[in-house]
Scaffold this motif. Structure first.
Motif, PDB file in Angstrom:
ATOM      1  N   SER A   6      35.250  41.662  60.126  1.00  0.00           N
ATOM      2  CA  SER A   6      35.172  40.083  59.774  1.00  0.00           C
ATOM      3  C   SER A   6      33.868  40.149  58.579  1.00  0.00           C
ATOM      4  CB  SER A   6      35.303  39.178  60.774  1.00  0.00           C
ATOM      5  OG  SER A   6      36.448  39.281  61.636  1.00  0.00           O
ATOM      6  N   PHE A   7      32.918  40.583  59.271  1.00  0.00           N
ATOM      7  CA  PHE A   7      31.582  40.419  58.151  1.00  0.00           C
ATOM      8  C   PHE A   7      31.831  41.100  57.213  1.00  0.00           C
ATOM      9  CE2 PHE A   7      29.249  38.379  61.828  1.00  0.00           C
ATOM     10  CZ  PHE A   7      28.489  37.860  61.251  1.00  0.00           C
ATOM     11  N   GLN A   8      32.487  42.051  57.044  1.00  0.00           N
ATOM     12  CA  GLN A   8      32.746  42.931  55.809  1.00  0.00           C
ATOM     13  C   GLN A   8      33.989  42.524  54.813  1.00  0.00           C
ATOM     14  OE1 GLN A   8      33.408  46.564  57.532  1.00  0.00           O
ATOM     15  NE2 GLN A   8      31.231  47.341  57.478  1.00  0.00           N
ATOM     16  N   ILE A   9      34.336  41.122  55.133  1.00  0.00           N
ATOM     17  CA  ILE A   9      35.593  40.726  54.131  1.00  0.00           C
ATOM     18  C   ILE A   9      34.904  40.561  52.717  1.00  0.00           C
ATOM     19  CG2 ILE A   9      34.506  38.363  55.002  1.00  0.00           C
ATOM     20  CD1 ILE A   9      38.229  39.396  53.866  1.00  0.00           C
ATOM     21  N   TYR A  40      33.876  32.172  58.702  1.00  0.00           N
ATOM     22  CA  TYR A  40      35.131  32.800  58.359  1.00  0.00           C
ATOM     23  C   TYR A  40      35.332  33.817  59.684  1.00  0.00           C
ATOM     24  CZ  TYR A  40      37.735  37.027  57.277  1.00  0.00           C
ATOM     25  OH  TYR A  40      38.568  38.038  57.297  1.00  0.00           O
ATOM     26  N   VAL A  41      34.305  34.366  60.424  1.00  0.00           N
ATOM     27  CA  VAL A  41      34.157  35.307  61.450  1.00  0.00           C
ATOM     28  C   VAL A  41      34.827  34.544  62.954  1.00  0.00           C
ATOM     29  CG1 VAL A  41      32.993  36.486  63.041  1.00  0.00           C
ATOM     30  CG2 VAL A  41      32.481  36.663  60.622  1.00  0.00           C
ATOM     31  N   VAL A  42      34.257  33.247  62.853  1.00  0.00           N
ATOM     32  CA  VAL A  42      34.673  32.390  64.087  1.00  0.00           C
ATOM     33  C   VAL A  42      36.223  32.114  64.085  1.00  0.00           C
ATOM     34  CG1 VAL A  42      34.630  30.291  65.357  1.00  0.00           C
ATOM     35  CG2 VAL A  42      32.551  31.401  64.477  1.00  0.00           C
ATOM     36  N   VAL A  43      36.684  31.594  62.955  1.00  0.00           N
ATOM     37  CA  VAL A  43      38.114  31.527  62.921  1.00  0.00           C
ATOM     38  C   VAL A  43      39.034  32.748  62.524  1.00  0.00           C
ATOM     39  CG1 VAL A  43      39.808  30.228  61.214  1.00  0.00           C
ATOM     40  CG2 VAL A  43      37.604  29.452  61.234  1.00  0.00           C
ATOM     41  N   ASN A  44      38.579  33.754  62.026  1.00  0.00           N
ATOM     42  CA  ASN A  44      39.262  34.920  62.245  1.00  0.00           C
ATOM     43  C   ASN A  44      39.593  35.816  63.402  1.00  0.00           C
ATOM     44  OD1 ASN A  44      40.672  37.148  60.458  1.00  0.00           O
ATOM     45  ND2 ASN A  44      38.952  38.240  60.948  1.00  0.00           N
ATOM     46  N   VAL A  45      38.199  35.914  63.915  1.00  0.00           N
ATOM     47  CA  VAL A  45      38.273  36.662  65.109  1.00  0.00           C
ATOM     48  C   VAL A  45      38.905  35.907  66.407  1.00  0.00           C
ATOM     49  CG1 VAL A  45      36.608  37.629  66.976  1.00  0.00           C
ATOM     50  CG2 VAL A  45      36.171  37.984  64.738  1.00  0.00           C
ATOM     51  N   VAL A  93      37.814  45.616  70.969  1.00  0.00           N
ATOM     52  CA  VAL A  93      38.344  44.782  69.832  1.00  0.00           C
ATOM     53  C   VAL A  93      37.430  43.618  69.146  1.00  0.00           C
ATOM     54  CG1 VAL A  93      40.244  43.052  69.429  1.00  0.00           C
ATOM     55  CG2 VAL A  93      40.818  45.256  70.860  1.00  0.00           C
ATOM     56  N   LEU A  94      36.768  43.045  69.934  1.00  0.00           N
ATOM     57  CA  LEU A  94      35.721  42.151  69.787  1.00  0.00           C
ATOM     58  C   LEU A  94      34.776  42.653  68.823  1.00  0.00           C
ATOM     59  CD1 LEU A  94      35.591  39.590  72.862  1.00  0.00           C
ATOM     60  CD2 LEU A  94      36.823  39.441  70.536  1.00  0.00           C
ATOM     61  N   VAL A  95      34.347  43.699  69.177  1.00  0.00           N
ATOM     62  CA  VAL A  95      33.230  44.452  68.289  1.00  0.00           C
ATOM     63  C   VAL A  95      33.882  44.974  67.075  1.00  0.00           C
ATOM     64  CG1 VAL A  95      31.707  46.497  68.091  1.00  0.00           C
ATOM     65  CG2 VAL A  95      31.688  44.953  70.211  1.00  0.00           C
ATOM     66  N   VAL A  96      34.825  45.652  66.924  1.00  0.00           N
ATOM     67  CA  VAL A  96      35.446  46.005  65.783  1.00  0.00           C
ATOM     68  C   VAL A  96      35.977  44.935  64.887  1.00  0.00           C
ATOM     69  CG1 VAL A  96      37.503  47.390  64.816  1.00  0.00           C
ATOM     70  CG2 VAL A  96      36.117  48.317  66.864  1.00  0.00           C
ATOM     71  N   SER A  97      36.286  43.954  65.542  1.00  0.00           N
ATOM     72  CA  SER A  97      36.637  42.712  64.552  1.00  0.00           C
ATOM     73  C   SER A  97      35.568  41.745  64.154  1.00  0.00           C
ATOM     74  CB  SER A  97      37.655  41.772  65.306  1.00  0.00           C
ATOM     75  OG  SER A  97      39.089  42.365  65.988  1.00  0.00           O
ATOM     76  N   LEU A  98      34.531  41.648  64.881  1.00  0.00           N
ATOM     77  CA  LEU A  98      33.463  41.282  64.404  1.00  0.00           C
ATOM     78  C   LEU A  98      32.843  42.076  63.200  1.00  0.00           C
ATOM     79  CD1 LEU A  98      31.153  39.140  65.200  1.00  0.00           C
ATOM     80  CD2 LEU A  98      29.959  40.889  66.053  1.00  0.00           C
ATOM     81  N   ILE A  99      32.671  43.271  63.097  1.00  0.00           N
ATOM     82  CA  ILE A  99      32.006  43.967  62.081  1.00  0.00           C
ATOM     83  C   ILE A  99      33.016  44.106  60.849  1.00  0.00           C
ATOM     84  CG2 ILE A  99      31.614  46.350  61.631  1.00  0.00           C
ATOM     85  CD1 ILE A  99      30.685  46.662  64.260  1.00  0.00           C
ATOM     86  N   ARG A 116      32.375  32.226  49.218  1.00  0.00           N
ATOM     87  CA  ARG A 116      31.398  33.193  48.678  1.00  0.00           C
ATOM     88  C   ARG A 116      30.736  33.935  50.067  1.00  0.00           C
ATOM     89  NH1 ARG A 116      26.586  32.903  44.377  1.00  0.00           N
ATOM     90  NH2 ARG A 116      25.566  31.696  45.890  1.00  0.00           N
ATOM     91  N   VAL A 117      31.211  34.734  50.514  1.00  0.00           N
ATOM     92  CA  VAL A 117      30.871  35.361  51.849  1.00  0.00           C
ATOM     93  C   VAL A 117      29.805  36.340  51.495  1.00  0.00           C
ATOM     94  CG1 VAL A 117      33.144  35.115  53.183  1.00  0.00           C
ATOM     95  CG2 VAL A 117      32.621  37.079  51.600  1.00  0.00           C
ATOM     96  N   ILE A 118      28.988  36.965  52.505  1.00  0.00           N
ATOM     97  CA  ILE A 118      27.830  37.754  52.237  1.00  0.00           C
ATOM     98  C   ILE A 118      28.185  38.983  51.682  1.00  0.00           C
ATOM     99  CG2 ILE A 118      28.172  38.714  54.350  1.00  0.00           C
ATOM    100  CD1 ILE A 118      24.824  37.946  52.529  1.00  0.00           C
ATOM    101  N   TYR A 119      29.283  39.568  51.847  1.00  0.00           N
ATOM    102  CA  TYR A 119      29.627  40.773  50.980  1.00  0.00           C
ATOM    103  C   TYR A 119      29.768  40.650  49.616  1.00  0.00           C
ATOM    104  CZ  TYR A 119      29.883  45.012  53.828  1.00  0.00           C
ATOM    105  OH  TYR A 119      29.764  46.492  54.398  1.00  0.00           O
ATOM    106  N   TYR A 120      30.277  39.564  49.365  1.00  0.00           N
ATOM    107  CA  TYR A 120      30.597  39.123  47.728  1.00  0.00           C
ATOM    108  C   TYR A 120      29.216  38.880  47.157  1.00  0.00           C
ATOM    109  CZ  TYR A 120      33.254  37.817  43.817  1.00  0.00           C
ATOM    110  OH  TYR A 120      33.714  37.622  42.703  1.00  0.00           O
ATOM    111  N   TYR A 121      28.541  38.230  47.753  1.00  0.00           N
ATOM    112  CA  TYR A 121      27.190  37.912  47.339  1.00  0.00           C
ATOM    113  C   TYR A 121      26.490  39.148  47.237  1.00  0.00           C
ATOM    114  CZ  TYR A 121      22.703  35.126  46.712  1.00  0.00           C
ATOM    115  OH  TYR A 121      21.423  35.003  46.096  1.00  0.00           O
ATOM    116  N   ILE A 122      26.445  40.044  48.172  1.00  0.00           N
ATOM    117  CA  ILE A 122      25.836  41.215  47.757  1.00  0.00           C
ATOM    118  C   ILE A 122      26.220  42.093  46.750  1.00  0.00           C
ATOM    119  CG2 ILE A 122      25.392  43.558  48.781  1.00  0.00           C
ATOM    120  CD1 ILE A 122      25.290  42.159  51.500  1.00  0.00           C
TER     121      ILE A 122
END
Length: 311
Positions: free
Chosen positions: A242-245, A94-99, A234-240, A262-268
């Motif tokens: 995106s991981f919080q999706i 997801y991060v690669v595609v979105n960012v 932008v890349l740092v903010v977008s990366l962080i 099921r991304v990592i935030y949803y699994y947590i």
């Protein structure tokens, strides 16, 4: 004049500098007074939960009983958990595609605004999707892309094409969610790039034009290199981010189909509030914080974010 008397009257001595030092000390107290609410809020809502979460990661805590220390058992279990690694793989996809899509589209939009138009109405329109809450964005696109009742599939059917399971096809669900969030955030990102382009001296573009450089060459060899600090931000903010999706996944797919979204935030979230494994969820959160810190450091070093060629 003796050496002692010279030292007492020399510029920069304690006696001569005391009024300046008192003024600076007074300014420091005023500054501390104004930033105190932010520091208090940071300590209550960020620092304390972080310390508490790290402590929970070393315990067996279920929200229904007192935490019991288990040492590094949670960390060992996370490393052996195939579902954790699968959620990380889904998140990285997801991060690669979105960012990637968000950054490229935002750069193009910013360049078009900078070179063709500086309309305030256009800038406001680009920002509107960013102002919509993420849950609302997820619901809107869930209805639009629904396999049976969605407007997009109805349009495809009217053209004689087969319906597409945007949220039900495991191979399409992550690209779909990525592009939805790209739509929501690309306007905001484009405005950041646009603000950076406005800081580039206009005579730089005029000199490139005189030398015969076309629009594409000017953009690739002048605009993008000079935007390096903004690009790093932008890349740092977008990366962080995106991981919080979480919102779009929770509203549209709930991690399905077959855990394909099921991304990592949803699994947590599932481990903490569905299975009540709070200590285990805190451990995964610690892993995520460390990973984001490492990735952010690598990005800043590779992009040399502290260096700017804009004079």
């Amino acid at each position: 004049m003796t050496e002692l008397s010279w030292q007492r009257t020399a510029p920069g001595s304690r006696a001569g500098a005391s009024p300046e030092r008192r003024r600076r000390r007074g300014d420091g107290r005023v500054a501390l007074f104004f930033i105190a609410p932010v520091l208090i809020g940071f300590a209550i809502f960020y620092l304390y939960p972080t310390v508490r979460g790290v402590w929970w990661s070393f315990t067996d805590y279920s929200l229904l009983a007192k935490p019991e220390p288990v040492g590094f058992e949670n960390y060992a279990n996370v490393l052996r958990d195939p579902e954790f690694w699968n959620s990380m793989k889904v998140t990285l996809y997801y991060v690669v595609v979105n960012v990637g899509s968000q950054t490229v589209l935002a750069l193009v939009l910013a360049a078009l605004m900078h070179r063709l138009t500086r309309s305030v109405v256009l800038r406001t329109t680009l920002l509107l999707p960013w102002l919509v809450p993420n849950v609302t964005v997820g619901l809107i696109w869930l209805w639009l892309l629904d396999t049976n009742l969605g407007f997009v599939n109805h349009l495809l059917g009217s053209m004689g094409l087969d319906t597409v399971g945007f949220f039900t096809d495991p191979s399409l669900v992550i690209p779909t969610i990525s592009l939805i969030n790209t739509w929501a955030y690309v306007g905001y990102t484009a405005l950041l790039f646009y603000a950076g382009m406005l800081q580039i001296p206009q005579d730089t573009f005029e000199a490139a034009s005189i030398d015969g450089a076309g629009e594409l060459r000017t953009f690739a060899q002048i605009t993008v290199p000079l935007l390096r600090p903004i690009l790093a931000l932008v890349l740092v903010v977008s990366l962080i981010g995106s991981f919080q999706i979480f919102d779009t996944v929770a509203v549209a797919t709930k991690g399905g189909p077959v855990n394909a979204s099921r991304v990592i935030y949803y699994y947590i979230y599932q481990q903490a509030f569905t299975y009540f494994h709070m200590g285990y969820a805190a451990t995964m959160a610690v892993f995520l914080v460390v990973l984001l810190g490492v990735l952010t450091f690598i990005q800043l070093r590779m992009l040399r974010a502290s260096e700017s060629q804009i004079a």
